[in-house]
Scaffold this motif. Structure first.
Motif, PDB file in Angstrom:
ATOM      1  N   GLY A 162      16.839  -1.649   1.633  1.00 19.00           N
ATOM      2  CA  GLY A 162      17.127  -0.231   1.437  1.00 19.00           C
ATOM      3  C   GLY A 162      15.871   0.602   1.608  1.00 19.00           C
ATOM      4  O   GLY A 162      14.741   0.135   1.350  1.00 19.00           O
ATOM      5  N   PHE A 163      16.032   1.851   2.031  1.00 21.95           N
ATOM      6  CA  PHE A 163      14.881   2.704   2.342  1.00 21.95           C
ATOM      7  C   PHE A 163      14.008   2.955   1.126  1.00 21.95           C
ATOM      8  O   PHE A 163      12.776   2.909   1.205  1.00 21.95           O
ATOM      9  CB  PHE A 163      15.372   4.038   2.918  1.00 21.95           C
TER      10      PHE A 163
ATOM     11  N   GLU B 181       0.829  -1.197   0.000  1.00 25.07           N
ATOM     12  CA  GLU B 181       0.000   0.000   0.000  1.00 25.07           C
ATOM     13  C   GLU B 181       0.871   1.257   0.000  1.00 25.07           C
ATOM     14  O   GLU B 181       0.723   2.140  -0.848  1.00 25.07           O
ATOM     15  CB  GLU B 181      -0.915  -0.010   1.218  1.00 25.07           C
ATOM     16  N   TYR B 182       1.784   1.358   0.974  1.00 18.10           N
ATOM     17  CA  TYR B 182       2.701   2.496   1.043  1.00 18.10           C
ATOM     18  C   TYR B 182       4.157   2.081   1.200  1.00 18.10           C
ATOM     19  O   TYR B 182       5.055   2.893   0.976  1.00 18.10           O
ATOM     20  CB  TYR B 182       2.332   3.412   2.221  1.00 18.10           C
ATOM     21  N   GLY B 183       4.388   0.852   1.592  1.00 15.76           N
ATOM     22  CA  GLY B 183       5.744   0.399   1.855  1.00 15.76           C
ATOM     23  C   GLY B 183       5.887  -0.104   3.283  1.00 15.76           C
ATOM     24  O   GLY B 183       4.905  -0.256   4.012  1.00 15.76           O
ATOM     25  N   VAL B 184       7.116  -0.321   3.692  1.00 15.10           N
ATOM     26  CA  VAL B 184       7.392  -0.896   5.009  1.00 15.10           C
ATOM     27  C   VAL B 184       7.261   0.138   6.116  1.00 15.10           C
ATOM     28  O   VAL B 184       6.688  -0.134   7.173  1.00 15.10           O
ATOM     29  CB  VAL B 184       8.813  -1.511   5.026  1.00 15.10           C
TER      30      VAL B 184
ATOM     31  N   GLY C 285      10.345  -3.681  -7.382  1.00 16.46           N
ATOM     32  CA  GLY C 285      11.606  -3.388  -6.722  1.00 16.46           C
ATOM     33  C   GLY C 285      12.782  -3.362  -7.690  1.00 16.46           C
ATOM     34  O   GLY C 285      12.653  -3.661  -8.878  1.00 16.46           O
ATOM     35  N   SER C 286      13.933  -3.023  -7.164  1.00 18.17           N
ATOM     36  CA  SER C 286      15.114  -2.859  -8.017  1.00 18.17           C
ATOM     37  C   SER C 286      15.626  -4.174  -8.592  1.00 18.17           C
ATOM     38  O   SER C 286      16.267  -4.188  -9.635  1.00 18.17           O
ATOM     39  CB  SER C 286      16.240  -2.181  -7.223  1.00 18.17           C
ATOM     40  N   ASN C 287      15.344  -5.303  -7.920  1.00 15.44           N
ATOM     41  CA  ASN C 287      15.812  -6.593  -8.426  1.00 15.44           C
ATOM     42  C   ASN C 287      14.747  -7.345  -9.218  1.00 15.44           C
ATOM     43  O   ASN C 287      14.981  -8.468  -9.671  1.00 15.44           O
ATOM     44  CB  ASN C 287      16.327  -7.465  -7.274  1.00 15.44           C
TER      45      ASN C 287
END
Length: 506
Positions: free
Chosen positions: A298-299, A232-235, A289-291
């Motif tokens: 990472g933030f 929804e918004y992240g961690v 995500g980046s991967n």
């Protein structure tokens, strides 16, 4: 699965509902407001005095303004397409009774009533539809954040995972829209010799409670391992942080550009953000995500949805500032507001056409991305919702014209223009301002402490989820819990309002 993971799965991987169902659902709150107003006018017609009992006033407001919404998103959700018709028919019956039973001396030809109605003066500085819109967004949000954890709440109303239009997806954007309507730049409040930068400084000071609440929510959720929807918004991010950042960014923009050009900024932000989503790997980064496998290391990876969706929410905010400026143009007659309502409906029609084009040729609606289609969708439905309230207010003004002396809280009080009033008329006519306690109603009570109401709803939602196995609750038990939860929240606001207490310390 643990209880935490079970509840997370219960609110995940959903696809939303249709635009038509959401549009019909938005008509329920204005119809409930109309019903409440007509009942109060009918009471005055029969007894010759307004409903003065605070206890019965609260009961009426809760049963008419809140309870139908609870039923509509739980056990009556299967007949959602019939509910507006049923309530509208009930309102028509009440109006017919009022029209037929009005006093003999006030019975003038209907054509004359319509002509008098169009000439009536309305206070241009007080727009009750704005107050009611913001309060109902808060009320509907309070209902949904707890009801979504019960099986009786349709999964199609919950937030969509990636693409889709859930009712709760609209609520997030509606909060942004409602905040922009009453921001200092719209209300034209200025302080000192440099009003723009003074407003900016005040905004920096005023958002610290949001940051504080965001940190508080983050710490409490993590410490008790409360279930949360990470995509929804992240961690670490949450809506309090989003609202604070959007308000600050908007104030900064409005300090350097003319506020009547905010619509240009809104379009530029939304279109540019969508172009970046479509022409770069940003969309894949937000979704995977980046991967490419949903990493949260990472933030930025951990909070990518919350951080990058700020661009879309900022576009909504800037467009809403333009709407607020348009609404505050001096419209002091019923005819002026009827024309304004027609203009709003025309704007809604244009936005829905743009939404269809955006969904068909650009990208479907996605709250997670806060993309172009999402921004258009939020603006279209928020304007629809607001226009319903304007029409409701005008209908109540017309009905009050039939029953001289009747009044409805949080509704326009019509009369003659100020330059034609005598001193006696001015003093006798109730102004309807929120700060006066001549009429105590649930709407003005919640409006006085909106942030507290939202915070209390969040705390109560967490408490109920900790104490109760919501997923396996039966229908009767669910309705009892939801009604007790909402009544407690409303009662606290009502008591504070009755004592004229505003818990605002910033």
């Amino acid at each position: 699965m643990s209880q935490k993971h079970l509840k997370e799965a219960f609110i995940s991987n959903l696809n939303g509902t249709s635009l038509l169902e959401i549009s019909l659902g938005l008509s329920l709150a204005p119809l409930c407001l109309l019903c409440r107003g007509l009942l109060l006018i009918l009471y005055y017609l029969h007894y010759g005095k307004p409903l003065s009992s605070r206890k019965y006033s609260l009961l009426l407001d809760f049963l008419v303004l809140v309870s139908p919404l609870l039923f509509s998103c739980t056990v009556l959700s299967q007949i959602m397409f019939l509910l507006p018709t049923i309530i509208a028919a009930f309102c028509a019956g009440i109006f017919s009774k009022i029209y037929s039973q009005r006093k003999q001396e006030t019975r003038v030809p209907f054509r004359q009533i319509v002509q008098d109605f169009q000439k009536m003066y309305l206070d241009p500085e007080y727009i009750p539809a704005i107050t009611v819109f913001r309060v109902y967004v808060n009320v509907l949000t309070a209902i949904s954040i707890l009801a979504v954890d019960f099986p009786q709440y349709p999964r199609r109303y919950a937030k969509a995972e990636t693409y889709g239009t859930g009712v709760m997806d609209l609520g997030v954007g509606a909060f942004i829209f409602g905040n922009a309507l009453v921001c200092p730049e719209v209300r034209q409040k200025s302080y000192g010799t440099h009003p723009k930068f003074s407003n900016l400084a005040r905004q920096f000071c005023s958002v610290w409670p949001l940051v504080f609440l965001g940190i508080g929510r983050l710490l409490s959720v993590k410490s008790i391992e409360y279930h949360e929807h990470t995509s929804e918004y992240g961690v670490h991010w949450n809506f309090f942080f989003t609202l604070a950042c959007v308000r600050l960014a908007a104030s900064l923009l409005l300090a350097v550009i003319p506020k009547d050009k905010s619509w240009i900024v809104a379009i530029s932000l939304a279109v540019l953000y969508q172009l970046i989503l479509n022409t770069t790997s940003l969309k894949m980064f937000i979704l995977h995500g980046s991967n490419g496998r949903g990493t949260r290391v990472g933030f930025l990876n951990a909070n990518r949805e919350g951080l990058l969706s700020l661009w879309g929410y900022l576009a909504i905010y800037m467009a809403s500032v333009q709407v607020g400026l348009c609404l505050l143009k001096c419209r002091s007659s019923v005819k002026g507001w009827m024309e304004a309502a027609c203009f709003l409906l025309l704007t809604v029609l244009v936005l829905f056409v743009c939404l269809h084009v955006a969904q068909a040729y650009v990208d479907p609606v996605s709250r997670r991305l806060a993309n172009l289609a999402y921004s258009i969708w939020v603006l279209a439905h928020c304007l629809t919702f607001f226009t319903w309230f304007v029409v409701t207010d005008l209908a109540l003004v017309f009905t009050k014209l039939l029953v001289k002396g009747s009044s409805v809280p949080c509704c326009w009080n019509a009369g003659k223009p100020p330059n034609t009033r005598t001193k006696h008329d001015t003093e006798a006519a109730p102004t309807g301002r929120e700060g006066k306690l001549s009429h105590i109603c649930l709407i003005s009570a919640i409006n006085k402490n909106q942030l507290l109401f939202f915070l209390l709803a969040n705390v109560m939602t967490g408490t109920v989820n900790i104490l109760i196995d919501t997923i396996h609750s039966k229908a009767v038990f669910t309705l009892c819990i939801l009604h007790l939860y909402m009544f407690f929240n409303c009662l606290i606001m009502y008591i504070l309002h009755a004592k004229n207490i505003v818990l605002k310390f910033w």
